[in-house]
Design an enzyme around this catalytic site. Structure first.
Site, PDB file in Angstrom:
ATOM      1  N   GLU A   1      15.365  -0.214  -3.498  1.00 50.04           N
ATOM      2  CA  GLU A   1      15.702   0.211  -4.852  1.00 50.04           C
ATOM      3  C   GLU A   1      16.048   1.694  -4.889  1.00 50.04           C
ATOM      4  O   GLU A   1      15.430   2.506  -4.197  1.00 50.04           O
ATOM      5  CB  GLU A   1      14.524  -0.073  -5.788  1.00 50.04           C
TER       6      GLU A   1
ATOM      7  N   CYS B   1      16.924   9.172  -7.145  1.00 50.21           N
ATOM      8  CA  CYS B   1      15.655   8.946  -6.456  1.00 50.21           C
ATOM      9  C   CYS B   1      15.919   7.910  -5.366  1.00 50.21           C
ATOM     10  O   CYS B   1      16.219   6.752  -5.670  1.00 50.21           O
ATOM     11  CB  CYS B   1      14.657   8.441  -7.505  1.00 50.21           C
TER      12      CYS B   1
ATOM     13  N   CYS C   1       5.993   0.292   1.917  1.00 52.48           N
ATOM     14  CA  CYS C   1       5.277   1.475   2.398  1.00 52.48           C
ATOM     15  C   CYS C   1       3.973   1.002   3.029  1.00 52.48           C
ATOM     16  O   CYS C   1       3.358   0.053   2.554  1.00 52.48           O
ATOM     17  CB  CYS C   1       4.983   2.421   1.231  1.00 52.48           C
TER      18      CYS C   1
ATOM     19  N   CYS D   1      -1.411   3.659  -1.527  1.00 49.58           N
ATOM     20  CA  CYS D   1      -2.045   4.491  -2.550  1.00 49.58           C
ATOM     21  C   CYS D   1      -2.415   3.561  -3.703  1.00 49.58           C
ATOM     22  O   CYS D   1      -1.631   2.693  -4.083  1.00 49.58           O
ATOM     23  CB  CYS D   1      -1.094   5.594  -3.001  1.00 49.58           C
TER      24      CYS D   1
ATOM     25  N   CYS E   1      -0.031   2.967  -6.837  1.00 51.85           N
ATOM     26  CA  CYS E   1       1.414   2.832  -6.590  1.00 51.85           C
ATOM     27  C   CYS E   1       1.803   1.377  -6.347  1.00 51.85           C
ATOM     28  O   CYS E   1       1.218   0.708  -5.499  1.00 51.85           O
ATOM     29  CB  CYS E   1       1.810   3.697  -5.392  1.00 51.85           C
TER      30      CYS E   1
ATOM     31  N   CYS F   1       8.515   6.325 -11.507  1.00 49.48           N
ATOM     32  CA  CYS F   1       7.749   6.615 -10.292  1.00 49.48           C
ATOM     33  C   CYS F   1       6.696   5.555 -10.043  1.00 49.48           C
ATOM     34  O   CYS F   1       5.912   5.240 -10.938  1.00 49.48           O
ATOM     35  CB  CYS F   1       6.981   7.908 -10.466  1.00 49.48           C
TER      36      CYS F   1
HETATM   37  N1  SAH Z   1       5.717   8.221  -0.481  1.00 52.46           N
HETATM   38  C1  SAH Z   1       6.075   9.469  -1.016  1.00 52.46           C
HETATM   39  C2  SAH Z   1       7.322   9.409  -1.887  1.00 52.46           C
HETATM   40  C3  SAH Z   1       7.450   8.225  -2.804  1.00 52.46           C
HETATM   41  S1  SAH Z   1       6.291   8.111  -4.118  1.00 52.46           S
HETATM   42  C4  SAH Z   1       4.910  10.092  -1.768  1.00 52.46           C
HETATM   43  O1  SAH Z   1       3.922   9.424  -1.963  1.00 52.46           O
HETATM   44  O2  SAH Z   1       5.017  11.265  -2.107  1.00 52.46           O
HETATM   45  C5  SAH Z   1       6.948   9.241  -5.318  1.00 52.46           C
HETATM   46  C6  SAH Z   1       5.940   9.812  -6.309  1.00 52.46           C
HETATM   47  O3  SAH Z   1       5.546   8.820  -7.266  1.00 52.46           O
HETATM   48  C7  SAH Z   1       4.647  10.261  -5.652  1.00 52.46           C
HETATM   49  O4  SAH Z   1       4.233  11.511  -6.150  1.00 52.46           O
HETATM   50  C8  SAH Z   1       3.697   9.185  -6.059  1.00 52.46           C
HETATM   51  O5  SAH Z   1       2.395   9.622  -5.953  1.00 52.46           O
HETATM   52  C9  SAH Z   1       4.158   8.878  -7.451  1.00 52.46           C
HETATM   53  N2  SAH Z   1       3.671   7.615  -7.982  1.00 52.46           N
HETATM   54  C10 SAH Z   1       3.406   6.483  -7.311  1.00 52.46           C
HETATM   55  N3  SAH Z   1       2.974   5.519  -8.141  1.00 52.46           N
HETATM   56  C11 SAH Z   1       2.970   6.038  -9.385  1.00 52.46           C
HETATM   57  C12 SAH Z   1       2.665   5.515 -10.679  1.00 52.46           C
HETATM   58  N4  SAH Z   1       2.309   4.247 -10.846  1.00 52.46           N
HETATM   59  N5  SAH Z   1       2.782   6.338 -11.741  1.00 52.46           N
HETATM   60  C13 SAH Z   1       3.210   7.614 -11.585  1.00 52.46           C
HETATM   61  N6  SAH Z   1       3.530   8.154 -10.389  1.00 52.46           N
HETATM   62  C14 SAH Z   1       3.412   7.385  -9.297  1.00 52.46           C
HETATM   63 FE1  SF4 Z   2       3.636   4.948  -0.269  1.00 54.01          FE
HETATM   64 FE2  SF4 Z   2       3.456   4.790  -2.928  1.00 54.01          FE
HETATM   65 FE3  SF4 Z   2       1.628   6.164  -1.546  1.00 54.01          FE
HETATM   66 FE4  SF4 Z   2       4.127   7.144  -1.770  1.00 54.01          FE
HETATM   67  S1  SF4 Z   2       2.675   6.827  -3.425  1.00 54.01           S
HETATM   68  S2  SF4 Z   2       2.871   7.019   0.104  1.00 54.01           S
HETATM   69  S3  SF4 Z   2       5.308   5.208  -1.741  1.00 54.01           S
HETATM   70  S4  SF4 Z   2       2.005   3.944  -1.404  1.00 54.01           S
END
Ligand code: SAH
Ligand code: SF4
Length: 392
Positions: A115, A129, A136, A140, A143, A365
């Site tokens: 995406e 983006c 991944c 996290c 996420c 995000c």
């Molecule tokens: N993996 C990398 C880049 C992709 S995530 C990283 O973690 O930095 C991009 C951003 O979106 C990151 O700052 C992540 O913490 C944030 N993010 C992930 N899930 C989210 C959510 N449900 N609401 C808001 N931000 C989120």
């Molecule tokens: Fe992976 Fe989502 Fe964590 Fe970024 S925020 S490292 S995309 S699991």
């Protein structure tokens, strides 16, 4: 032939001829030159000039047909078409949010989809983006992408293709810099860019090339969850702007929100950030901080954040948590977010609250997760309890 090219050939075995051929549009200049020589389309002493011409057609004009390369002889164009492709990957869906955000679902191979999201903004500062992996590995807990697991790393060509597809759609080819819609790129889509640094670095070389798409490295931000040992290499090989997904200031809480913290805890991470090449007041690191109700959003958390990043040229993006089906968190209240931001501002940090964009199409995000996976996993929900509010 580079390993990247052979991968493309393998996954496309059953596809039409154009897709089975090596695709020139995702190659670096050096790879392009080499490919022309190996295919016998250019003699070694002419390859640099020929590659330069083709480069301009692909990356300045955005062509996807060798016949459009009118300053190249007809026979040479035919030879190029015999050996190579310029085809874009297929777009399986395009959704546009009521706020103008566009999300494309791009099919790279059977069952492999990624995406990409365009976020328009005022004063022509729209950002794309892009994803660096399908899925991944990092899990996290807030996420959506993390619930998918990893399908695979993207090639440099597949990262560049996301930019090309956006420019096709937005009509950005041939548009002078001032009139362009897409002027910033953020690696904040699916995946952890620092687990795919080689492809990310090659993609940056292609996208930032002055005789092509020409988006300056200063307008390209790579966001990482904190793969500490790779930070130095990121700065040295790409010159990209750095964004760190921090989200917590204490190890016990960050271990739960961003589990890679168990491997690279805060002290190590902060030391690596302080050593990031080229960091200055003009080139600040962005700390991303997702606002999770009752988890990391108190005034004490804000003060701890100020203390943790003290002395680092930085700005802080406060990201209201974007919900997704089954998510174990809620977004902090607006008043709580504002109070948090005020503490950061008083300490001298720019701390914009990110406006959620494209929520209605799950393009914000952390909401990205490809359709194919959603179908496969619609019944499978990962139960994940919310971390305790007072962790250590
Ligand atoms: N993996 C990398 C880049 C992709 S995530 C990283 O973690 O930095 C991009 C951003 O979106 C990151 O700052 C992540 O913490 C944030 N993010 C992930 N899930 C989210 C959510 N449900 N609401 C808001 N931000 C989120
Ligand atoms: Fe992976 Fe989502 Fe964590 Fe970024 S925020 S490292 S995309 S699991």
């Amino acid at each position: 032939m580079s390993p990247r090219l052979s991968t493309t050939l393998d996954i496309s075995r059953a596809a039409p001829k154009a897709f089975a051929l090596p695709n020139l549009s995702g190659m670096t200049r050096a790879e392009l030159r080499q490919a022309l020589i190996e295919a016998g389309v250019a003699a070694p002493d002419k390859a640099k000039m020929r590659a330069g011409q083709i480069w301009g057609w692909i990356h300045h004009h955005g062509v996807t047909d060798f016949d459009a390369m009118t300053n190249i002889a007809k026979e040479t164009r035919a030879a190029l078409a015999e050996c190579f492709s310029l085809a874009r990957p297929e777009i399986t869906s395009r959704q546009q949010s009521s706020d103008g955000t566009i999300k494309w679902l791009i099919r790279l191979a059977p069952g492999v989809e990624v995406e990409t999201v365009f976020i328009p903004d005022v004063a022509h500062s729209g950002a794309l983006c892009v994803s660096s992996q399908v899925g991944c590995t990092l899990n996290c807990s807030f996420c959506h992408t993390g619930t998918q697991g990893l399908v695979r790393n993207l090639t440099a060509g597949e990262i560049v293709a996301q930019v090309q597809i956006a420019r096709d759609d937005l009509g950005d080819w041939h548009t002078p810099m001032e009139g362009r819609q897409l002027v910033n790129i953020v690696f904040m889509g699916m995946g952890e860019p620092l687990y795919n640094l080689e492809s990310v670095a090659a993609a940056l070389d292609i996208i930032s090339d002055n005789e092509g798409i020409a988006i300056s490295r200063r307008r390209i931000t790579v966001s990482t969850s904190g793969v500490t040992p790779q930070l130095q290499a990121l700065g040295e090989t790409t010159g990209a702007q750095l964004a760190i997904s921090l989200h917590a200031t204490r190890n016990a809480l960050r271990d739960q929100l961003v589990p890679i913290n168990k491997r690279y805890p805060l002290a190590e991470l902060m030391a690596a950030i302080r050593a990031y090449p080229g960091l200055s007041n003009a080139r600040r690191v962005t700390f991303e901080y997702v606002m999770l109700k009752g988890v990391n959003d108190t005034p004490a958390d804000a003060k701890a954040l100020v203390k943790l990043i003290s002395g680092i040229p930085a700005k802080i993006n406060l990201i209201p948590f974007n919900p997704w089906p089954g998510a174990p968190f809620e977004c902090s209240d607006r008043a709580t977010i504002d109070a948090f931001a005020t503490i950061l501002k008083r300490a001298g940090y720019a701390s914009p609250v990110r406006k959620p964009r494209g929520r209605d199409i799950l393009a914000a995000c952390g909401q990205l997760k490809s359709e194919s996976e959603k179908l496969r996993a619609s019944a499978r929900r990962r139960p994940s309890p919310a971390p305790a509010a007072t962790a250590d």
